[in-house]
Design an enzyme around this catalytic site. Structure first.
Site, PDB file in Angstrom:
ATOM      1  N   ASP A  72      15.769-117.371 -97.713  1.00  0.00           N
ATOM      2  CA  ASP A  72      16.958-117.894 -97.043  1.00  0.00           C
ATOM      3  C   ASP A  72      16.602-118.610 -95.748  1.00  0.00           C
ATOM      4  O   ASP A  72      15.460-118.564 -95.275  1.00  0.00           O
ATOM      5  CB  ASP A  72      17.973-116.763 -96.770  1.00  0.00           C
ATOM      6  CG  ASP A  72      17.295-115.452 -96.337  1.00  0.00           C
ATOM      7  OD1 ASP A  72      16.147-115.508 -95.836  1.00  0.00           O
ATOM      8  OD2 ASP A  72      17.911-114.403 -96.494  1.00  0.00           O
ATOM      9  N   ASP A 141      24.422-103.111 -95.189  1.00  0.00           N
ATOM     10  CA  ASP A 141      25.603-103.226 -96.061  1.00  0.00           C
ATOM     11  C   ASP A 141      25.201-103.482 -97.523  1.00  0.00           C
ATOM     12  O   ASP A 141      26.016-103.875 -98.341  1.00  0.00           O
ATOM     13  CB  ASP A 141      26.539-104.333 -95.558  1.00  0.00           C
ATOM     14  CG  ASP A 141      25.893-105.717 -95.574  1.00  0.00           C
ATOM     15  OD1 ASP A 141      24.714-105.840 -95.989  1.00  0.00           O
ATOM     16  OD2 ASP A 141      26.575-106.697 -95.171  1.00  0.00           O
ATOM     17  N   HIS A 143      23.175-105.772 -98.724  1.00  0.00           N
ATOM     18  CA  HIS A 143      22.905-107.139 -99.161  1.00  0.00           C
ATOM     19  C   HIS A 143      21.431-107.322 -99.518  1.00  0.00           C
ATOM     20  O   HIS A 143      20.556-106.635 -98.992  1.00  0.00           O
ATOM     21  CB  HIS A 143      23.381-108.183 -98.131  1.00  0.00           C
ATOM     22  CG  HIS A 143      22.592-108.228 -96.849  1.00  0.00           C
ATOM     23  ND1 HIS A 143      23.177-108.336 -95.618  1.00  0.00           N
ATOM     24  CD2 HIS A 143      21.256-108.187 -96.604  1.00  0.00           C
ATOM     25  CE1 HIS A 143      22.244-108.361 -94.692  1.00  0.00           C
ATOM     26  NE2 HIS A 143      21.060-108.277 -95.265  1.00  0.00           N
ATOM     27  N   GLU A 148      25.930-111.382 -99.486  1.00  0.00           N
ATOM     28  CA  GLU A 148      26.761-110.416 -98.778  1.00  0.00           C
ATOM     29  C   GLU A 148      27.674-109.671 -99.754  1.00  0.00           C
ATOM     30  O   GLU A 148      27.816-110.086-100.911  1.00  0.00           O
ATOM     31  CB  GLU A 148      27.595-111.158 -97.729  1.00  0.00           C
ATOM     32  CG  GLU A 148      26.758-111.889 -96.677  1.00  0.00           C
ATOM     33  CD  GLU A 148      26.069-110.957 -95.688  1.00  0.00           C
ATOM     34  OE1 GLU A 148      25.813-109.788 -96.031  1.00  0.00           O
ATOM     35  OE2 GLU A 148      25.777-111.400 -94.569  1.00  0.00           O
TER      36      GLU A 148
END
Ligand code: PGA
Length: 271
Positions: A72, A141, A143, A148
């Site tokens: 990314d 979280d 991811h 996400e």
């Protein structure tokens, strides 16, 4: 799935580096056979990069015939910004090893057409022959890359808006704890892109990741915890420290610790 549980964050980095080195060597890369490696940024892989640099310096491994693809990159952050993933990768890894810069692939978050850039990146991976080993981390979280919560589990490389939790995590690690400095969008490989790799290796350290690890491996596949998509992959290796296992069942931890002698063979340099 293989889960390797080690005592400390440092040993996770060492173990991961040994595994990457062994995979590259066993592959016997050459001018007509490049090893294709997917790479992450973040705090977790730093120790692995440090060890790989050292192994290369000692002549134990070479990156001459390795092509890398980063997961990314932020959108609209200048490439030479301290916190761009381009800069991160060069500072922490590429400038210290014998890789040819033309074999490094990082998404361009400043491209005039971001969608075209994402398509180009996917095409580059295919042209290289697909990814042999994709290395990643997970967020608190759940991811994986910047997929996400709620991301499609069959997604491809695309533009994503970052979740509040991710902005907070990245602000505290890399942007002086100032959320306003963290770019709000990023380009990221999709879950589908990661699942296409021949093998996926994930590093997880620290108690703050323990609930995400539990959701990733002990509950069902769920797009609100996108790393759980790995349950559908044929060849996954998770490497974590003791702290990251805090939310796992005692039985699960015992089971995988009992397999440690089998897992140790994965980094055995004598065979
Ligand atoms: P970290 O990031 O290694 O900095 O914790 C991992 C991630 O958010 O994917």
């Amino acid at each position: 799935m293989r889960l390797v549980i080690l005592d400390t964050q440092k040993s996770v980095g060492e173990w991961a580096a040994k595994y990457v080195m062994k995979r590259i060597k066993d592959f016997q890369p050459g001018p007509d056979k490049f090893f294709r490696l997917g790479l992450p940024t973040g705090k977790t892989p730093l120790e692995m990069y440090k060890n790989l640099i050292e192994y290369q310096r000692q002549g134990k491994v070479s990156f001459k015939y390795v092509k890398t693809f980063n997961m990314d990159e932020y959108v609209d952050l200048p490439r030479d910004h301290m916190q761009s993933y381009h800069n991160f990768m060069y500072q922490n890894f590429f400038q210290h090893i014998d890789i040819d810069p033309k074999n490094v692939h990082i998404l361009d978050g400043n491209a005039s057409d971001l969608n075209a850039e994402c398509e180009r990146f996917e095409a580059e991976i295919v042209k290289a022959g697909g990814i042999e080993l994709f290395i990643g981390g997970i967020g608190a979280d759940g991811h994986i890359a910047f997929n996400e919560p709620g991301s499609s589990l069959v997604s491809r490389t695309r533009v994503k808006t970052l979740a509040e939790e991710t902005l907070r995590g990245n602000a505290s690690s890399f942007f002086d704890n100032d959320m306003s400095k963290v770019p709000k969008r990023a380009l990221t490989v999709g879950c589908g892109t990661i699942l296409d790799a021949n093998e996926v290796m994930i590093l997880i350290t620290g108690a703050q990741k323990s609930f995400a690890l539990y959701k990733t491996i002990e509950e069902g596949i769920n797009h609100m915890w996108t790393a759980s998509c790995l349950q559908q992959h044929k060849n996954v290796l998770l490497i974590c420290d003791d702290d990251a296992t805090l939310e796992l069942r005692v039985k699960t931890v015992k089971y995988f610790k009992g397999l440690m002698s089998v897992h140790s063979k994965l980094i055995d340099e004598t065979d």
